[in-house]
Write an enzyme that holds these catalytic residues in place. Structure first.
Site, PDB file in Angstrom:
ATOM      1  N   ASP A 123      -1.608   1.170 -33.971  1.00 30.56           N
ATOM      2  CA  ASP A 123      -1.006   1.800 -32.784  1.00 30.56           C
ATOM      3  C   ASP A 123      -0.938   0.708 -31.723  1.00 30.56           C
ATOM      4  O   ASP A 123      -1.962   0.089 -31.401  1.00 30.56           O
ATOM      5  CB  ASP A 123      -1.882   2.973 -32.333  1.00 30.56           C
ATOM      6  CG  ASP A 123      -1.350   3.689 -31.100  1.00 30.56           C
ATOM      7  OD1 ASP A 123      -0.575   3.088 -30.324  1.00 30.56           O
ATOM      8  OD2 ASP A 123      -1.709   4.856 -30.889  1.00 30.56           O
ATOM      9  N   CYS A 126      -3.503   1.028 -28.961  1.00 31.95           N
ATOM     10  CA  CYS A 126      -4.912   1.204 -29.335  1.00 31.95           C
ATOM     11  C   CYS A 126      -5.686  -0.074 -29.034  1.00 31.95           C
ATOM     12  O   CYS A 126      -5.293  -1.172 -29.472  1.00 31.95           O
ATOM     13  CB  CYS A 126      -4.980   1.569 -30.821  1.00 31.95           C
ATOM     14  SG  CYS A 126      -6.493   1.106 -31.675  1.00 31.95           S
ATOM     15  N   ARG A 153      -0.754   7.255 -32.428  1.00 30.87           N
ATOM     16  CA  ARG A 153      -1.667   8.401 -32.430  1.00 30.87           C
ATOM     17  C   ARG A 153      -1.167   9.565 -31.592  1.00 30.87           C
ATOM     18  O   ARG A 153      -1.522  10.711 -31.849  1.00 30.87           O
ATOM     19  CB  ARG A 153      -3.051   7.967 -31.944  1.00 30.87           C
ATOM     20  CG  ARG A 153      -3.734   6.945 -32.843  1.00 30.87           C
ATOM     21  CD  ARG A 153      -4.928   6.337 -32.152  1.00 30.87           C
ATOM     22  NE  ARG A 153      -4.545   5.672 -30.911  1.00 30.87           N
ATOM     23  CZ  ARG A 153      -5.398   5.264 -29.990  1.00 30.87           C
ATOM     24  NH1 ARG A 153      -6.689   5.463 -30.153  1.00 30.87           N
ATOM     25  NH2 ARG A 153      -4.963   4.662 -28.897  1.00 30.87           N
TER      26      ARG A 153
END
Length: 240
Positions: A123, A126, A153
């Site tokens: 991601d 992330c 996500r």
């Protein structure tokens, strides 16, 4: 993983050549009638009498020999203290990753002179995904080839999803991904033929709980960030 996720069936990613156990053909017919439209992979006898192991994409479920009962969960050999289902999942995951192909991923590291290949669901936003990518040269210098799949996500129609699409549609995907993970703006058009939805669906099938998620050549799933040196030691220990 819930049954509705196991039975997501856009296309089966497991090869279709298998060694069948006795009664497997009959069982396939029965469960195909009960669950029309779902494609099943390998059907083999489990260690438990009257129970068959059935591959559904990168997941494994169990059926009674008459096809009446479907069982979800792990099969544990208490004498050997071994999770038999996880071993089979590893095989299914590895096959599924190979079936996707490098052309559907963003790859860092040369094909030649590599020791290992890992597939990473990532991601862009992330924190630990960014930490892993900041160390991408540590992985490639150790002979670890890194193949990225996107797993935003926050899901479809989110900012992270849009960033992933723009990175994929850029002229230089590797450069664009590195810039995006450094927090730089991602610009450019979104092309129609991008695989982000396919990546995300595969992540759901595999049963991801977060990112980064690392799948080894053996199909083993490692959740979370792992330093390159530590990961290499683990892979070499497994291979030995």
């Amino acid at each position: 993983m819930k049954l509705k996720n196991i039975l997501i069936s856009l296309s089966l990613l497991i090869p279709s050549t298998f060694v069948w156990g006795a009664g497997a053909d009959d069982l396939r017919k029965v469960i195909s009638e009960k669950l029309p439209g779902i494609e099943f992979g390998a059907i083999t006898e489990s260690p438990v009498a009257g129970i068959y192991e059935v591959a559904v994409g990168p997941e494994v479920v169990y059926f009674s020999a008459d096809g009446q009962f479907l069982i979800q969960g792990d099969l544990i050999d208490l004498n050997a203290k071994k999770n038999l289902t996880e071993g089979r999942r590893n095989v299914a995951r590895a096959d599924a990753m190979d079936a996707l192909g490098d052309d559907q991923m963003i790859v860092f590291g040369p094909e030649s002179n590599r020791k290992h290949t890992i597939t990473v669901f990532t991601d862009i936003d992330c924190g630990y995904c960014r930490k892993l990518h900041r160390e991408i040269e540590s992985f490639t210098d150790l002979g670890i080839r890194v193949r990225y799949l996107f797993y935003p996500r926050t899901g479809p129609q989110s900012e992270s999803w849009s960033k992933a699409e723009k990175v994929w549609c850029s002229a230089d995907r590797n450069e664009s991904l590195t810039a995006a993970k450094a927090g730089k703006p991602v610009s450019g058009p979104i092309c129609e033929s991008n695989p982000i939805q396919n990546h995300y669906d595969m992540g759901v099938r595999v049963g991801l709980r977060g990112t980064p998620a690392i799948i080894l050549e053996t199909g083993e799933l490692i959740s979370g960030y792992v330093p390159a040196g530590e990961l290499l030691k683990h892979m070499e220990a497994v291979n030995n």
